[in-house]
Design a protein around this motif. Sequence first.
Motif, PDB file in Angstrom:
ATOM      1  N   GLY A   1      -8.857   2.500   7.397  1.00 29.67           N
ATOM      2  CA  GLY A   1     -10.210   2.970   7.128  1.00 29.67           C
ATOM      3  C   GLY A   1     -10.352   3.583   5.748  1.00 29.67           C
ATOM      4  N   ASP A   2      -9.440   3.222   4.840  1.00 30.67           N
ATOM      5  CA  ASP A   2      -9.464   3.743   3.472  1.00 30.67           C
ATOM      6  C   ASP A   2     -10.098   2.718   2.536  1.00 30.67           C
ATOM      7  N   ASP A   3     -10.641   3.225   1.442  1.00 32.81           N
ATOM      8  CA  ASP A   3     -11.096   2.336   0.376  1.00 32.81           C
ATOM      9  C   ASP A   3      -9.865   1.816  -0.347  1.00 32.81           C
ATOM     10  N   PHE A   4      -9.890   0.561  -0.710  1.00 31.91           N
ATOM     11  CA  PHE A   4      -8.766  -0.039  -1.432  1.00 31.91           C
ATOM     12  C   PHE A   4      -8.994   0.115  -2.924  1.00 31.91           C
TER      13      PHE A   4
ATOM     14  N   PHE B   1      -7.675  -1.282   4.758  1.00 27.31           N
ATOM     15  CA  PHE B   1      -8.767  -1.559   5.688  1.00 27.31           C
ATOM     16  C   PHE B   1      -8.433  -1.050   7.087  1.00 27.31           C
ATOM     17  N   LYS B   2      -7.214  -1.321   7.549  1.00 23.39           N
ATOM     18  CA  LYS B   2      -6.804  -0.897   8.893  1.00 23.39           C
ATOM     19  C   LYS B   2      -6.779   0.625   9.025  1.00 23.39           C
TER      20      LYS B   2
ATOM     21  N   GLU C   1      -4.308  -4.357   0.658  1.00 22.89           N
ATOM     22  CA  GLU C   1      -5.746  -4.270   0.929  1.00 22.89           C
ATOM     23  C   GLU C   1      -5.997  -4.260   2.438  1.00 22.89           C
ATOM     24  N   GLU C   2      -5.284  -5.106   3.160  1.00 26.87           N
ATOM     25  CA  GLU C   2      -5.418  -5.152   4.614  1.00 26.87           C
ATOM     26  C   GLU C   2      -4.996  -3.830   5.251  1.00 26.87           C
TER      27      GLU C   2
END
Length: 146
Positions: A33-36, A30-31, A26-27
Amino acid sequence: MNGDELAGVVDLFGALTRDELHDALEELAFKRGDDFDADAADETVMDALRDYYLVAVDREGGDRVLVPGPVAFPELPENAVDLPHILDVEPRDLDRETLAAAVRARLESDAADADDERARYLVDVTYDAEAWAPVDLADVRESLTE
């Protein structure tokens, strides 16, 4: 993310629980810039377990962790190097005998109901596993080639 990248994330810590790996993925999303997508992440982890890029191991104390498996060539996905600074996870080290026992049990179970294609794959895994941990899997190979 492929199996080698998952193994690379896990290898940063030595071992991770499923929840910790989920948090790491998930992190990373986020880094980037994608949806998890939790379902896609779970499916990727299941594929990596099925194909021995990851192996589940029961530790003393009853918790189950994932470790890089015998077919993995761990590689770090982009931005993964920061994960030890972000996640609150202490590095873990499992002894090779514990890993050997886990992979043996898993291979014996998989061999019991493997079709021809899966059996050929598992034969290759047995050789990788013998290089990966102190385990002799000649008997498992024999059952797979019968």
